[in-house]
Design an enzyme around this catalytic site. Structure first.
Site, PDB file in Angstrom:
ATOM      1  N   CYS A   1     142.447 -47.687 107.592  1.00 21.80           N
ATOM      2  CA  CYS A   1     142.535 -46.122 108.024  1.00 21.80           C
ATOM      3  C   CYS A   1     144.026 -46.679 109.057  1.00 21.80           C
ATOM      4  CB  CYS A   1     141.686 -45.253 108.098  1.00 21.80           C
ATOM      5  SG  CYS A   1     140.528 -45.109 107.258  1.00 21.80           S
TER       6      CYS A   1
ATOM      7  N   ARG B   1     148.148 -51.202 106.242  1.00 21.71           N
ATOM      8  CA  ARG B   1     146.737 -51.782 106.352  1.00 21.71           C
ATOM      9  C   ARG B   1     145.824 -50.636 105.081  1.00 21.71           C
ATOM     10  NH1 ARG B   1     144.816 -51.750 111.412  1.00 21.71           N
ATOM     11  NH2 ARG B   1     143.582 -50.055 111.056  1.00 21.71           N
TER      12      ARG B   1
ATOM     13  N   TRP C   1     142.319 -44.278 104.292  1.00 26.38           N
ATOM     14  CA  TRP C   1     142.000 -44.791 103.086  1.00 26.38           C
ATOM     15  C   TRP C   1     141.006 -44.435 102.713  1.00 26.38           C
ATOM     16  CZ3 TRP C   1     137.726 -48.516 102.099  1.00 26.38           C
ATOM     17  CH2 TRP C   1     138.190 -49.427 101.043  1.00 26.38           C
TER      18      TRP C   1
ATOM     19  N   ASN D   1     138.809 -43.574 112.149  1.00 27.95           N
ATOM     20  CA  ASN D   1     138.559 -44.181 111.277  1.00 27.95           C
ATOM     21  C   ASN D   1     136.668 -44.330 111.604  1.00 27.95           C
ATOM     22  OD1 ASN D   1     141.558 -44.174 110.987  1.00 27.95           O
ATOM     23  ND2 ASN D   1     141.254 -46.326 112.172  1.00 27.95           N
ATOM     24  N   GLY D   2     136.756 -44.938 110.514  1.00 26.45           N
ATOM     25  CA  GLY D   2     135.466 -45.589 110.968  1.00 26.45           C
ATOM     26  C   GLY D   2     134.604 -44.824 109.738  1.00 26.45           C
TER      27      GLY D   2
ATOM     28  N   GLU E   1     140.640 -69.789  97.120  1.00 21.51           N
ATOM     29  CA  GLU E   1     141.648 -68.380  97.763  1.00 21.51           C
ATOM     30  C   GLU E   1     142.964 -68.499  96.724  1.00 21.51           C
ATOM     31  OE1 GLU E   1     143.628 -66.909 100.791  1.00 21.51           O
ATOM     32  OE2 GLU E   1     141.683 -67.379 100.220  1.00 21.51           O
TER      33      GLU E   1
ATOM     34  N   LYS F   1     144.369 -64.714  96.311  1.00 19.85           N
ATOM     35  CA  LYS F   1     145.302 -64.460  95.989  1.00 19.85           C
ATOM     36  C   LYS F   1     145.953 -63.659  94.761  1.00 19.85           C
ATOM     37  CE  LYS F   1     145.989 -65.033 100.440  1.00 19.85           C
ATOM     38  NZ  LYS F   1     145.078 -64.149 100.448  1.00 19.85           N
TER      39      LYS F   1
ATOM     40  N   GLU G   1     144.485 -59.910  94.015  1.00 20.86           N
ATOM     41  CA  GLU G   1     144.661 -59.101  95.470  1.00 20.86           C
ATOM     42  C   GLU G   1     145.812 -58.658  95.004  1.00 20.86           C
ATOM     43  OE1 GLU G   1     142.742 -60.409  99.577  1.00 20.86           O
ATOM     44  OE2 GLU G   1     144.510 -61.366  98.470  1.00 20.86           O
TER      45      GLU G   1
ATOM     46  N   HIS H   1     128.793 -76.404  83.062  1.00 24.23           N
ATOM     47  CA  HIS H   1     127.460 -75.963  83.488  1.00 24.23           C
ATOM     48  C   HIS H   1     128.394 -74.514  82.735  1.00 24.23           C
ATOM     49  CE1 HIS H   1     125.650 -79.005  85.273  1.00 24.23           C
ATOM     50  NE2 HIS H   1     127.116 -79.370  85.400  1.00 24.23           N
TER      51      HIS H   1
ATOM     52  N   LYS I   1     144.289 -53.594 105.402  1.00 19.75           N
ATOM     53  CA  LYS I   1     144.599 -55.405 105.187  1.00 19.75           C
ATOM     54  C   LYS I   1     143.200 -55.860 106.688  1.00 19.75           C
ATOM     55  CE  LYS I   1     147.053 -58.652 107.767  1.00 19.75           C
ATOM     56  NZ  LYS I   1     146.965 -59.575 106.848  1.00 19.75           N
TER      57      LYS I   1
END
Length: 640
Positions: free
Chosen positions: A2, A27, A75, A101-102, A513, A517, A520, A536, A635
């Site tokens: 947001c 964001r 968001w 926001n929140g 990582e 990426k 995402e 395994h 973000k």
């Protein structure tokens, strides 16, 4: 997550709000809206979807004038993405508008109470409950005088004694916000406007950032400085429980806990140009290409060859205190958690300090034993990550020192930590972190040297690493020159449905990582593993359609990693290898090779990361994905 933007001053608010909302797009969001104050009403414009396809078109066909307004990119948390759930939300009278926001954790309890008192709700959001709560508190104050507390801190010129009614309404609005927030459980960054106070905006924060931008006869409110850097460099960061009452020429600050608040004006350390895409197709590509410079910025002034160490100015711990650390816990989330794993390897090897890496959200809610000389280190690009901030506060509550590595100067984590190190990576706009990750690795390597030299790290070994670090920016530039080759590989594999990323030792976290990426931004299922772990269980998934990216530099684990690679080859899995330049053996067993410059084993993570970023980027572009704004992602994650 947001975004909030607000304006009060002499200019038309709508264009400023729309520009600010566009700067907040990175964001992550699913809808956007604005509220503009009119003489007798609030004009609301909001739409689900992208700004240019929804809100911007609506403002073209149905423009609105006014010099006071608030805007928001949402968001979704409570309620699906829709026009009705978009912000701003109104109170029951339609005379108060709120952007938020929140998460209001007790919103359902408050909503049921308000419904019993006759309130009718039109959305599924917790924010509408907050708007009604403020409106209810405001209505109860209409027969009472309401003024700012005499102890409130003030910035700007005092107003002449003009419209007393407006002054009273402004005081009531502030008091109503304060009264409502005292009933709220949860997090908030919010801005409120009211028809009855046409020259006033009230904002507040708890756990979600709010920044006031100071102009000439005007003020800006935002959750992210990127939204206002084109208008002002002077800002005030609100602390938790701060409530600010803002007018064009001044603002007053109070705190719900103390009724007083300190006003500290800071200067933004980046420019409008730093936050623009320039000639690049995407912010992510721009930020990948900036990495030689961002690593150089992280190193600048910190390499001390004479003393064979790295030096920092903000740790706020003496050499004796640092030497006395018996255990270090690194808490982080997402990409920063992968950096923390590399940090664990670095600090344990070079400084011989036991390190434990924790997901920040797990550290907060389990009773982790903390010995007397344990220090917490948190990692966060934004400095506002809710889980990481909660971990920092938990450590401090238990009496332990908390250090931080952050990118954003003046962020909440930067201000609340006992000491720390800035990355100096500059603004990172792309949702998928690139340059901030590599900058974090750079800082962790220097921190490991610094701690190691206070213990038993020999000067010769430290100097070897320092000189190797100094060479990293040039080596990253060399890697970037392989961009065309990596782009061709990406085109070849863009339609794969599954990927494995494998590494061992220092490159294992980079395998994690690299997989993240790809997930995402391209939406391809990808898993990162230690190469030794494949036998395994996961090797059951290998077939001719499942490519594996192998990180196999010539390090101490080279022979074992090559043996792991042979198991994939035997099952006809396609192999892309990241290998040290000059390695002839790898070319006989891998389908494709990306060459890494020769480096020290402990610094290979800095180099191996870059081609994986480019690989993920080009696959996403090839698949037609929105690289800078991947679906469902934000973000800065400011909710737990």
């Amino acid at each position: 997550m947001c975004g909030i933007i607000g304006y009060i001053g002499k200019k038309a608010a709508s264009p400023i709000l729309l520009e600010g909302l566009r700067r907040l797009e990175y964001r992550g969001y699913d809808s956007a809206g604005v509220a503009i104050a009119q003489p007798q009403s609030l004009e609301i414009r909001k739409r689900k979807g992208k700004i240019d396809e929804g809100l911007a078109r609506l403002l073209q066909t149905s423009p609105v004038q006014g010099q006071l307004g608030i805007g928001h990119t949402r968001w979704a948390t409570h309620g699906v993405p829709s026009d009705k759930n978009s912000h701003p939300q109104l109170d029951g009278t339609g005379r108060i508008a709120v952007v938020h926001n929140g998460v209001i954790e007790n919103y359902d309890f408050l909503k049921q109470r308000l419904i019993r008192n006759g309130h009718v709700f039109t959305s599924d959001t917790d924010t509408e409950v907050l708007a009604h709560l403020i409106g209810d508190a405001y209505a109860k104050l209409t027969e009472q005088p309401a003024t700012l507390p005499k102890s409130a801190a003030r910035h700007g010129k005092s107003r002449s004694q003009t419209a007393n009614a407006n002054d009273d309404n402004q005081g009531r609005l502030t008091q109503a916000v304060c009264n409502a927030l005292r009933e709220v459980i949860g997090t908030y960054g919010l801005a409120v406007i009211c028809v009855d106070a046409p020259d006033t905006m009230v904002c507040a924060r708890r756990g979600s950032p709010i920044i006031i931008g100071i102009g000439d006869g005007e003020h800006f409110v935002t959750s992210d400085a990127n939204a206002i850097v084109a208008h002002t460099k002077k800002v005030v960061y609100l602390n938790d429980y701060d409530v600010a009452t803002i007018r064009p020429g001044q603002f007053d600050m109070q705190n719900l806990g103390t009724d007083t608040a300190n006003v500290q004006i800071s200067n933004l350390e980046f420019s409008q140009e730093d936050a623009q895409r320039g000639r690049h197709a995407h912010f992510m590509l721009k930020e990948i290409l900036e990495q030689p410079q961002t690593v150089q910025n992280a190193l600048r002034g910190r390499l001390d060859f004479e003393a064979a160490t790295a030096k920092f100015g903000g740790l706020n711990m003496s050499a004796a205190e640092l030497r006395g650390i018996d255990r270090l816990i690194i808490a982080a989330s997402g990409t920063s958690w992968h950096a923390a794993l590399v940090g664990e390897y670095l600090i344990e090897e070079l400084a011989q300090i036991p390190v434990e890496v924790e997901f920040a959200h797990e550290f907060c809610y389990r009773n982790c034993p903390l010995e007397k000389n344990t220090v917490l280190l948190v990692l966060s690009q934004s400095g506002e990550t809710a889980d990481t901030l909660a971990a920092l506060r938990e450590a401090k509550r238990r009496g332990h020192r908390a250090l931080a590595i952050v990118n954003v100067v003046g962020s909440t984590i930067a201000r609340e930590s006992d000491g720390g190190i800035y990355m100096h990576a500059g603004p990172e706009i792309g949702v998928a972190s690139t340059k901030a990750f590599v900058s974090t690795l750079t800082v962790l390597a220097m921190l490991a040297i610094h701690l190691g030299r206070l213990r038993n790290l020999p000067a010769k070994r430290a100097l070897e690493i320092l000189h190797a670090l100094q060479a990293i920016p040039g080596q990253i530039q060399e890697l970037l020159s392989q961009g065309r080759h990596i782009k061709q590989l990406a085109a070849h594999y863009a339609h794969a449905k599954d990927f494995f990323f494998l590494g061992r030792g220092y490159t294992f976290p980079i395998a994690l990582e690299g997989a993240l990426k790809l997930k995402e931004i391209s939406y391809i299922h990808a898993e990162g593993y230690s190469a030794a772990e494949m036998k395994h269980g996961p090797i059951a998934l290998i077939d001719e359609q499942t490519p594996t990216v192998f990180l196999v530099p010539q390090d101490s684990m080279y022979d074992k990693t090559m043996a792991n690679l042979a198991m994939i080859r035997a099952r006809k899995g396609p192999i892309i290898a990241l290998a040290t330049k000059g390695d002839k053996a790898i070319k006989k067993v891998a389908d494709h090779v990306i060459e890494l410059p020769p480096a020290l084993e402990c610094l290979y993570p800095l180099l191996a990361t870059v081609p994986l970023q480019l690989f993920a980027y080009h696959i996403a572009v090839n698949r037609g994905c929105d690289v800078d704004k991947p679906r469902n992602l934000a973000k800065s994650v400011t909710v737990q």
